[in-house]
Design an enzyme around this catalytic site. Sequence first.
Site, PDB file in Angstrom:
ATOM      1  CE  LYS A  13      36.018  -0.179  38.395  1.00  0.00           C
ATOM      2  NZ  LYS A  13      36.347   0.782  37.451  1.00  0.00           N
ATOM      3  NE  ARG A  88      32.415   5.379  39.514  1.00  0.00           N
ATOM      4  CZ  ARG A  88      32.292   4.175  39.012  1.00  0.00           C
ATOM      5  NH1 ARG A  88      32.243   3.176  39.866  1.00  0.00           N
ATOM      6  NH2 ARG A  88      32.426   3.820  37.603  1.00  0.00           N
ATOM      7  NE  ARG A 127      31.522  -3.119  30.079  1.00  0.00           N
ATOM      8  CZ  ARG A 127      32.048  -2.171  31.110  1.00  0.00           C
ATOM      9  NH1 ARG A 127      32.852  -2.867  32.097  1.00  0.00           N
ATOM     10  NH2 ARG A 127      31.645  -1.099  31.329  1.00  0.00           N
ATOM     11  NE  ARG A 161      28.065  -0.788  31.875  1.00  0.00           N
ATOM     12  CZ  ARG A 161      29.004  -0.697  32.734  1.00  0.00           C
ATOM     13  NH1 ARG A 161      29.519  -1.547  33.453  1.00  0.00           N
ATOM     14  NH2 ARG A 161      29.310   0.753  32.926  1.00  0.00           N
ATOM     15  NE  ARG A 172      31.672   4.351  31.974  1.00  0.00           N
ATOM     16  CZ  ARG A 172      31.704   3.360  31.083  1.00  0.00           C
ATOM     17  NH1 ARG A 172      31.179   3.335  29.948  1.00  0.00           N
ATOM     18  NH2 ARG A 172      31.835   1.976  31.766  1.00  0.00           N
TER      19      ARG A 172
HETATM   20  P1  ADP Z   1      32.783   1.588  35.017  1.00  0.00           P
HETATM   21  O1  ADP Z   1      33.445   1.201  36.196  1.00  0.00           O
HETATM   22  O2  ADP Z   1      32.849   0.418  34.131  1.00  0.00           O
HETATM   23  O3  ADP Z   1      32.644   2.868  34.654  1.00  0.00           O
HETATM   24  P2  ADP Z   1      30.291   0.798  36.941  1.00  0.00           P
HETATM   25  O4  ADP Z   1      29.321  -0.326  36.181  1.00  0.00           O
HETATM   26  O5  ADP Z   1      31.083   0.596  37.925  1.00  0.00           O
HETATM   27  O6  ADP Z   1      31.073   1.261  35.684  1.00  0.00           O
HETATM   28  O7  ADP Z   1      29.380   2.067  37.033  1.00  0.00           O
HETATM   29  C1  ADP Z   1      28.573   2.711  35.891  1.00  0.00           C
HETATM   30  C2  ADP Z   1      28.115   4.008  36.432  1.00  0.00           C
HETATM   31  O8  ADP Z   1      26.977   4.056  37.468  1.00  0.00           O
HETATM   32  C3  ADP Z   1      29.015   5.112  36.599  1.00  0.00           C
HETATM   33  O9  ADP Z   1      29.505   5.714  35.447  1.00  0.00           O
HETATM   34  C4  ADP Z   1      28.031   6.002  37.444  1.00  0.00           C
HETATM   35  O10 ADP Z   1      27.308   7.009  36.733  1.00  0.00           O
HETATM   36  C5  ADP Z   1      27.238   5.096  38.339  1.00  0.00           C
HETATM   37  N1  ADP Z   1      28.099   4.706  39.574  1.00  0.00           N
HETATM   38  C6  ADP Z   1      28.616   3.128  39.793  1.00  0.00           C
HETATM   39  N2  ADP Z   1      29.060   3.481  41.031  1.00  0.00           N
HETATM   40  C7  ADP Z   1      29.146   4.765  41.588  1.00  0.00           C
HETATM   41  C8  ADP Z   1      29.517   5.475  42.494  1.00  0.00           C
HETATM   42  N3  ADP Z   1      30.290   4.595  43.770  1.00  0.00           N
HETATM   43  N4  ADP Z   1      29.187   6.717  42.762  1.00  0.00           N
HETATM   44  C9  ADP Z   1      28.731   7.379  41.797  1.00  0.00           C
HETATM   45  N5  ADP Z   1      28.172   6.875  40.925  1.00  0.00           N
HETATM   46  C10 ADP Z   1      28.450   5.435  40.382  1.00  0.00           C
END
Ligand code: ADP
Length: 219
Positions: A13, A88, A127, A161, A172
Amino acid sequence: MILIILGAPGAGKGTTGDVMTKEFNLPKISTGDMLRKEVKEGTEIGKKAESIMKSGGLVSDDIINNILKNRVKQADCKKGFMLDGYPRTLNQAVELDKTMKELSLNIDLVVNLQVSDALVLKRLTSRRVCKSCGAIFNIFSQPSAKGEKICDKCGGELYQRADDNEATIKNRLTVYMRDTQPLIEFYQQKGLLSDVAAEKGIAEIIDSLKKLLKDKKLV
Ligand code: ADP
Ligand code: ZN
């Protein structure tokens, strides 16, 4: 154009969004990036989010919905935007619908990037991200020309990260299946969802996505 990019962690994404930002001059709104910034700056939100993110859980809908709402009201979103990592949960999707209604906007398309769990694990453990500019690299498929530690875009330091380790990635994925997967049906029912195979390289994914946008007459 208003685009939602859906997909498991590691589906691509963020990387896809970054390329699309360059090509179409559309801002990418990444709730993950915004949260990481809050953590780095040690804000109240950052303090609440840090341990949740480290464990691979989800930050509360209230916090996230607020962050998002404030962001899409900013001037640069007038020409459209891409959402990466939001919504999400079903609650967030319903809240997004309300926000869009308030602002008299419509979601044009929801792109579902499809990848296998095995590939996700490989992509995420390899990554690397730039501390300064946020550029995303992969030590196998998209290495920085300046080596494993230095960003070739800005010279910043590359890091792994905190949530890109095997145990957290597995959590996750579990959270994704439970909380986020239901959004696929939610947007299918609205007639907004299109699948894009995301197992190949980023160039192929971008090609498929551009073709899709043309077919939908969005570009
Ligand atoms: P990825 O999609 O690679 O898992 P992101 O960078 O989008 O990683 O998100 C990292 C973390 O940030 C998630 O695992 C969550 O803890 C938090 N997070 C991000 N976006 C949301 C969301 N829309 N709702 C709840 N938590 C979120
Ligand atoms: Zn950089």
